[in-house]
Design a protein around this motif. Structure first.
Motif, mmCIF file in Angstrom:
data_model
loop_
_atom_site.group_PDB
_atom_site.id
_atom_site.type_symbol
_atom_site.label_atom_id
_atom_site.label_comp_id
_atom_site.label_asym_id
_atom_site.label_seq_id
_atom_site.Cartn_x
_atom_site.Cartn_y
_atom_site.Cartn_z
ATOM 1 N N CYS A 11 2.267 8.925 6.695
ATOM 2 C CA CYS A 11 2.148 8.413 5.331
ATOM 3 C C CYS A 11 1.148 9.284 4.569
ATOM 4 O O CYS A 11 -0.052 9.283 4.870
ATOM 5 N N LEU A 13 -1.287 11.109 1.650
ATOM 6 C CA LEU A 13 -2.142 10.738 0.535
ATOM 7 C C LEU A 13 -1.634 11.449 -0.710
ATOM 8 O O LEU A 13 -1.292 12.636 -0.669
ATOM 9 N N THR A 22 -2.813 6.167 -0.324
ATOM 10 C CA THR A 22 -1.573 6.319 0.422
ATOM 11 C C THR A 22 -0.388 6.163 -0.538
ATOM 12 O O THR A 22 -0.488 5.523 -1.581
ATOM 13 N N HIS A 151 -3.189 5.275 7.798
ATOM 14 C CA HIS A 151 -3.924 6.366 7.155
ATOM 15 C C HIS A 151 -3.670 7.661 7.911
ATOM 16 O O HIS A 151 -3.339 7.621 9.106
ATOM 17 N N PRO A 170 -8.624 8.136 1.561
ATOM 18 C CA PRO A 170 -8.018 7.062 0.769
ATOM 19 C C PRO A 170 -9.045 6.320 -0.082
ATOM 20 O O PRO A 170 -10.120 5.974 0.390
#
Length: 297
Positions: A11, A13, A22, A151, A170
């Motif tokens: 996932c 950023l 995210t 993350h 994040p």
């Protein structure tokens, strides 16, 4: 690690109005920005790993006069929804939870000041902000990112320090985050708390929160809340320790959600050279504000 868990780590950023988040949170932001709170709603805002869950539990207990059984009615993110959080396995989105709740509601966010929905300020909602010194915050975030599979992988410690200093994590820059709420605290009636003050004298800080919420509780009730919100008690509380969130979201075999809860643990991680570089960088970024952070008690 399973294929599903590996996918979670991918996932990415993405930029959102000056910070990194995210991708799922960025895609959900327009709906979050349009959220209109009730004037009776309370917002608890923090940079990640600054004592958020601790203050949430304190507030819930204060609002329920220290009734621990009532405060075990559901896990923390169900009782006090995470505003910008999207739906996950077994967990509705923050917005869906809020739609199903009647005000007054207690709402959590990690959004920096400039991304908080304008309705909170227009409706003069009360806001509690909790700030933790940068070095301990960094250490706690580093361990959190090891176990939080939604993350990106935090990588080695040395590189993570650089990411923190550059705001490449994040929710963006810690420096901008703590400064944003600090500079608006008086104009917006924000109760600005420090993690270190809470560790030093939890009773005093709870009394500040109580007064801010226009509550009046006895000394005995406050003493009970101090006990119920000690680190050890909360770590053993299944409604507060996030043990109900398991793989492929949290892998608590890598690090527990509630790890140490100490002031000064950074000294076990920074080399003297890293501390010197970090301090020099921090001094530049914080030179125009005078926020009284403490890195040890």
């Amino acid at each position: 690690m399973s294929k599903n868990q590996e996918l979670k780590r991918h996932c990415p950023l993405v930029p959102l109005k000056g910070i990194l988040v995210t991708e799922n949170i960025a895609n959900n932001y327009n709906d979050v920005s349009a959220f209109c709170p009730d004037p009776s709603d309370l917002l608890i805002a923090t940079y990640p790993k600054a004592g958020t869950t601790w203050v949430q539990e304190i507030v819930d207990l204060l609002l329920h006069s220290g009734d621990s059984e009532t405060c075990k009615r559901a896990p923390t993110p169900i009782r006090m929804p995470f505003l910008e959080n999207t739906a996950r396995i077994g967990m509705p989105s923050g917005l869906d939870l809020l739609k199903a709740m009647e005000p007054p509601r207690v709402i959590k966010t990690h959004l920096p000041f400039h991304l908080v929905p304008k309705g909170f300020w227009e409706n003069k909602c009360k806001v509690i902000y909790v700030a933790r010194n940068a070095k301990d915050n960094l250490v706690s975030y580093f361990y959190f990112d090891q176990m939080n599979l939604t993350h990106p992988d935090p990588g080695p410690w040395e590189g993570y320090i650089q990411k923190f200093m550059q705001g490449q994590l994040p929710w963006g820059s810690w420096y901008d985050h703590v400064k944003g709420y600090w500079q608006e605290r008086e104009r917006r009636n924000i109760l600005y708390l420090f993690y270190e003050d809470m560790k030093e004298n939890p009773r005093r800080e709870m009394a500040r929160i109580m007064r801010y919420l226009d509550l009046s509780l006895s000394d005995d009730v406050i003493s009970r809340i101090v006990e119920l919100t000690s680190f050890k008690t909360m770590k053993d509380n299944p409604m507060a320790n996030y043990n109900f969130i398991t793989k492929p979201i949290f892998d608590q075999s890598r690090s527990t959600f509630m790890r140490k809860g100490e002031v000064g643990d950074w000294m076990n991680h920074f080399t003297p050279e890293q501390a010197a570089e970090f301090d020099e960088d921090s001094e530049k970024k914080m030179k125009h504000v005078n926020i009284p952070f403490r890195t040890q008690l």
